[in-house]
Design an enzyme around this catalytic site. Structure first.
Site, PDB file in Angstrom:
ATOM      1  N   LYS A   1      51.830  53.058  40.231  1.00 37.08           N
ATOM      2  CA  LYS A   1      51.563  52.852  41.660  1.00 37.08           C
ATOM      3  C   LYS A   1      50.395  51.890  41.829  1.00 37.08           C
ATOM      4  O   LYS A   1      49.271  52.191  41.455  1.00 37.08           O
ATOM      5  CB  LYS A   1      51.195  54.172  42.353  1.00 37.08           C
ATOM      6  CG  LYS A   1      51.107  53.995  43.873  1.00 37.08           C
ATOM      7  CD  LYS A   1      50.333  55.079  44.557  1.00 37.08           C
ATOM      8  CE  LYS A   1      48.868  54.760  44.753  1.00 37.08           C
ATOM      9  NZ  LYS A   1      48.585  53.590  45.589  1.00 37.08           N
TER      10      LYS A   1
ATOM     11  N   GLU B   1      39.173  55.772  34.279  1.00 38.87           N
ATOM     12  CA  GLU B   1      38.185  54.679  34.363  1.00 38.87           C
ATOM     13  C   GLU B   1      37.655  54.698  35.787  1.00 38.87           C
ATOM     14  O   GLU B   1      38.360  54.295  36.710  1.00 38.87           O
ATOM     15  CB  GLU B   1      38.843  53.318  34.091  1.00 38.87           C
ATOM     16  CG  GLU B   1      39.468  53.162  32.716  1.00 38.87           C
ATOM     17  CD  GLU B   1      38.441  52.967  31.612  1.00 38.87           C
ATOM     18  OE1 GLU B   1      37.236  52.862  31.898  1.00 38.87           O
ATOM     19  OE2 GLU B   1      38.864  52.932  30.446  1.00 38.87           O
TER      20      GLU B   1
ATOM     21  N   CYS C   1      34.205  46.557  38.712  1.00 35.27           N
ATOM     22  CA  CYS C   1      33.734  47.902  38.350  1.00 35.27           C
ATOM     23  C   CYS C   1      32.468  47.864  37.521  1.00 35.27           C
ATOM     24  O   CYS C   1      31.622  48.730  37.638  1.00 35.27           O
ATOM     25  CB  CYS C   1      34.828  48.657  37.620  1.00 35.27           C
ATOM     26  SG  CYS C   1      35.574  47.703  36.320  1.00 35.27           S
TER      27      CYS C   1
ATOM     28  N   GLU D   1      27.360  53.185  44.468  1.00 32.52           N
ATOM     29  CA  GLU D   1      28.059  51.936  44.203  1.00 32.52           C
ATOM     30  C   GLU D   1      28.396  51.247  45.532  1.00 32.52           C
ATOM     31  O   GLU D   1      28.849  51.904  46.465  1.00 32.52           O
ATOM     32  CB  GLU D   1      29.354  52.308  43.472  1.00 32.52           C
ATOM     33  CG  GLU D   1      30.247  51.167  43.082  1.00 32.52           C
ATOM     34  CD  GLU D   1      31.535  51.662  42.402  1.00 32.52           C
ATOM     35  OE1 GLU D   1      32.075  52.716  42.775  1.00 32.52           O
ATOM     36  OE2 GLU D   1      31.994  50.970  41.484  1.00 32.52           O
TER      37      GLU D   1
HETATM   38  P1  NAP Z   1      40.371  54.867  44.823  1.00 31.61           P
HETATM   39  O1  NAP Z   1      40.175  55.072  46.254  1.00 31.61           O
HETATM   40  O2  NAP Z   1      39.974  55.949  43.884  1.00 31.61           O
HETATM   41  O3  NAP Z   1      41.925  54.515  44.617  1.00 31.61           O
HETATM   42  C1  NAP Z   1      42.467  54.190  43.364  1.00 31.61           C
HETATM   43  C2  NAP Z   1      43.943  54.465  43.371  1.00 31.61           C
HETATM   44  O4  NAP Z   1      44.155  55.881  43.492  1.00 31.61           O
HETATM   45  C3  NAP Z   1      44.695  53.818  44.526  1.00 31.61           C
HETATM   46  O5  NAP Z   1      45.932  53.378  44.074  1.00 31.61           O
HETATM   47  C4  NAP Z   1      44.821  54.985  45.496  1.00 31.61           C
HETATM   48  O6  NAP Z   1      45.879  54.854  46.410  1.00 31.61           O
HETATM   49  C5  NAP Z   1      45.066  56.121  44.548  1.00 31.61           C
HETATM   50  N1  NAP Z   1      44.849  57.455  45.103  1.00 31.61           N
HETATM   51  C6  NAP Z   1      44.127  57.816  46.182  1.00 31.61           C
HETATM   52  N2  NAP Z   1      44.188  59.133  46.377  1.00 31.61           N
HETATM   53  C7  NAP Z   1      44.971  59.654  45.395  1.00 31.61           C
HETATM   54  C8  NAP Z   1      45.413  60.957  45.050  1.00 31.61           C
HETATM   55  N3  NAP Z   1      45.078  62.034  45.760  1.00 31.61           N
HETATM   56  N4  NAP Z   1      46.195  61.095  43.968  1.00 31.61           N
HETATM   57  C9  NAP Z   1      46.551  60.040  43.223  1.00 31.61           C
HETATM   58  N5  NAP Z   1      46.173  58.774  43.513  1.00 31.61           N
HETATM   59  C10 NAP Z   1      45.386  58.574  44.584  1.00 31.61           C
HETATM   60  O7  NAP Z   1      39.620  53.565  44.313  1.00 31.61           O
HETATM   61  P2  NAP Z   1      39.669  52.137  45.013  1.00 31.61           P
HETATM   62  O8  NAP Z   1      38.980  52.260  46.320  1.00 31.61           O
HETATM   63  O9  NAP Z   1      41.047  51.604  44.992  1.00 31.61           O
HETATM   64  O10 NAP Z   1      38.848  51.258  43.960  1.00 31.61           O
HETATM   65  C11 NAP Z   1      37.477  51.219  43.905  1.00 31.61           C
HETATM   66  C12 NAP Z   1      36.935  52.119  42.795  1.00 31.61           C
HETATM   67  O11 NAP Z   1      37.573  51.851  41.543  1.00 31.61           O
HETATM   68  C13 NAP Z   1      35.472  51.885  42.545  1.00 31.61           C
HETATM   69  O12 NAP Z   1      34.798  53.123  42.450  1.00 31.61           O
HETATM   70  C14 NAP Z   1      35.450  51.153  41.210  1.00 31.61           C
HETATM   71  O13 NAP Z   1      34.258  51.300  40.474  1.00 31.61           O
HETATM   72  C15 NAP Z   1      36.585  51.766  40.518  1.00 31.61           C
HETATM   73  N6  NAP Z   1      37.046  50.917  39.406  1.00 31.61           N
HETATM   74  C16 NAP Z   1      36.783  51.316  38.137  1.00 31.61           C
HETATM   75  C17 NAP Z   1      37.165  50.523  37.057  1.00 31.61           C
HETATM   76  C18 NAP Z   1      36.891  50.943  35.649  1.00 31.61           C
HETATM   77  O14 NAP Z   1      37.433  50.319  34.751  1.00 31.61           O
HETATM   78  N7  NAP Z   1      36.097  51.956  35.401  1.00 31.61           N
HETATM   79  C19 NAP Z   1      37.849  49.327  37.300  1.00 31.61           C
HETATM   80  C20 NAP Z   1      38.090  48.942  38.614  1.00 31.61           C
HETATM   81  C21 NAP Z   1      37.690  49.764  39.651  1.00 31.61           C
HETATM   82  P3  NAP Z   1      45.761  54.011  47.789  1.00 31.61           P
HETATM   83  O15 NAP Z   1      46.478  52.758  47.500  1.00 31.61           O
HETATM   84  O16 NAP Z   1      46.434  54.834  48.820  1.00 31.61           O
HETATM   85  O17 NAP Z   1      44.301  53.829  48.066  1.00 31.61           O
END
Ligand code: NAP
Ligand code: MG
Length: 454
Positions: free
Chosen positions: A149, A225, A259, A356
């Site tokens: 997804k 991650e 990230c 962050e």
């Molecule tokens: P997010 O809000 O956690 O969303 C990530 C993914 O999870 C999206 O596809 C989201 O869907 C989905 N999701 C949301 N709720 C869910 C649930 N209950 N069950 C399963 N999946 C669910 O993160 P984001 O806002 O997209 O990205 C920003 C974050 O990612 C930051 O904290 C960043 O640091 C982190 N990040 C970490 C890394 C790493 O390698 N450590 C790399 C890149 C980013 P939707 O499409 O509906 O939102």
């Protein structure tokens, strides 16, 4: 509006998992030998390369990444990732282990390294194609089938990728891309009883929730991650020119939607003012504009809600008493543009020192000259542990610091230098389980021990 995309329903997840399970258990993919699997992944990488301008253009339009960066990093590293893991397919092997050899019986014990089954992948919007590639490449190399997804706000390169897997000749059911809501589709993938492994990249709160769903449903193997607030330590004996240039990249790369972005800079007091002035001088030169324009340095934030978050984040910093040196506002032009921003005099207990931003906001704090252990303690005083960096010409100091920083990656006199061959992942609440490198394969394999008595 760029285009309209079908919104998946829960029944689509169930259909995708069913075909993925069939492809894994009884289909051509499950029977394919590892070398042929590798050839297929190489072919996919070649096709991605043939379509790299198209992929980079879609990524720029969809995510706001400037085209030049999208081509080199978002798409370029994705291609490299598939090539790197394609090479692993026929090098996945176990070991022969001497166990108790009590006569008259003889024993042979060996291990087999096997794929686990249908693998779910849920990814964020900051590097849409690259996050897909980091997980999917290791997953396919290990022999899984995938149900992925993409983020709701950036599904387009994932859909183009799906088209290329068909062109490359992947059997039906091996790669399934389902655009939809996290709370529905992501949730169902993480709870599905026939998904045996989940690879997640995203925020820490959602990661915790997913870990719970994986546990309760069927004890899925999971890798996370998650978020970061990576410290960058700048000492007065650094190469200042390099520390300025790379400090800028550490914060503003991909408009801060990175990230491993340096969430906090600690600058040694005697060079603090000089460093700050030089950074601001450079920030003023950054060209903000259309991501498709080849001369743009800084594109728009990914989506409206994220832009709004940046505005609020900066307002909080000002309220808390940090000094806003530059930026802090939406750019007065159509689109989700936010000014590259610099704060200094940031105290450790402030919100902007702890949380962050995921945006183009440089947060600078001072530390007293020579106070190595003091600044280390402050740098480690966070629940995140994704990356970190240090600029100093003193090798002993750099190595001392690299031992003590509690982060999955330490950059010394560089930043953002990730490579497909080097393991990448966080400590503490930045998650566990590596992407990239040989270690990433382990996330997608299980070890079976076979013992024979003869
Ligand atoms: P997010 O809000 O956690 O969303 C990530 C993914 O999870 C999206 O596809 C989201 O869907 C989905 N999701 C949301 N709720 C869910 C649930 N209950 N069950 C399963 N999946 C669910 O993160 P984001 O806002 O997209 O990205 C920003 C974050 O990612 C930051 O904290 C960043 O640091 C982190 N990040 C970490 C890394 C790493 O390698 N450590 C790399 C890149 C980013 P939707 O499409 O509906 O939102
Ligand atoms: Mg989110």
């Amino acid at each position: 509006v760029i285009c309209k995309v079908s919104l998946a329903q829960i029944s689509d997840v169930d259909r995708a998992v069913a075909v993925a399970k069939e492809a894994f258990e009884t289909g051509e993919w499950g029977r394919m030998n590892a070398r042929d699997r590798g050839r297929l992944i190489y072919r996919l990488a070649d096709l991605m390369e043939q379509h790299q301008e198209e992929l980079a253009t879609i990524e720029a339009i969809d995510s706001g990444a400037v085209y030049t960066l999208a081509l080199k990093t978002h798409v370029g590293m994705s291609i490299q990732t598939f090539r790197y893991f394609a090479g692993w397919c026929d090098k996945i092997q176990g070991s022969t282990i001497p166990i108790n050899q009590a006569r008259p019986n003889h024993n042979l014990t060996f291990t087999r390294r096997e794929p686990i089954g249908v693998c779910g992948i849920v990814i964020p919007w900051n590097y849409p194609l690259m996050m897909l590639a980091w997980k999917t490449a290791a997953c396919l190399a290990a022999g899984h089938t995938v149900v992925l997804k993409p983020a709701q706000v950036t599904p387009l390169t994932a859909l183009k990728f799906a088209e290329l897997t068909v062109k490359a000749g992947f059997p039906k059911g091996v790669v399934n891309i389902i655009p939809g809501a996290g709370s529905l589709i992501g949730q169902r993938i993480s709870e599905h009883p026939d998904v045996r492994k989940l690879g997640f990249t995203g925020s820490t709160p959602v990661g915790k929730h997913i870990m719970k769903s994986c546990a309760v449903s069927n004890v899925k193997k999971v890798s996370l991650e998650l978020g970061g607030k990576s410290p960058l330590l700048i000492f007065n004996d650094c190469n200042l020119h390099k520390a300025v240039r790379m400090g800028m990249g550490a914060v503003f790369f991909n408009k801060g939607e990175n990230c491993i972005a340096a969430g906090r800079l600690f600058v040694e007091e005697s060079i603090h003012d000089l460093y700050l002035n030089k950074v601001v001088e450079e920030v003023k030169k950054m060209k903000i504009g259309d991501p498709l324009d080849r001369s743009t340095d800084h594109g728009p934030q990914n989506h409206r809600a994220h832009l709004d978050k940046m505005v609020e984040y900066c307002a909080t910093g000002v309220q808390e008493g940090a000094t806003l040196v530059y930026g802090g506002k939406q750019v007065p032009r159509p689109g989700f543009f936010f000014e590259p921003t610099v704060f200094t005099d940031v105290q450790d207990d402030m919100f902007i020192a702890r949380e962050e931003s995921f945006g183009p906001i440089m947060i600078i704090s001072k530390f007293a000259d020579g106070d190595l252990d003091g600044v280390l303690k402050r740098a480690n005083n966070t629940e995140f542990g994704l990356a970190s960096g240090v600029f100093t010409q003193d090798l002993s100091k750099a190595l001392y610091i690299s031992e003590r920083l509690q982060a999955g990656t330490v950059f010394i006199n560089t930043y953002n230098k990730t490579d497909v061959a080097a393991p990448f992942g966080g400590f503490k609440q930045s998650g566990f389980g590596k992407d990239l490198g040989e270690e990433a394969l382990n996330e997608y394999l299980r070890t079976k021990t076979v013992t024979i008595e003869y």
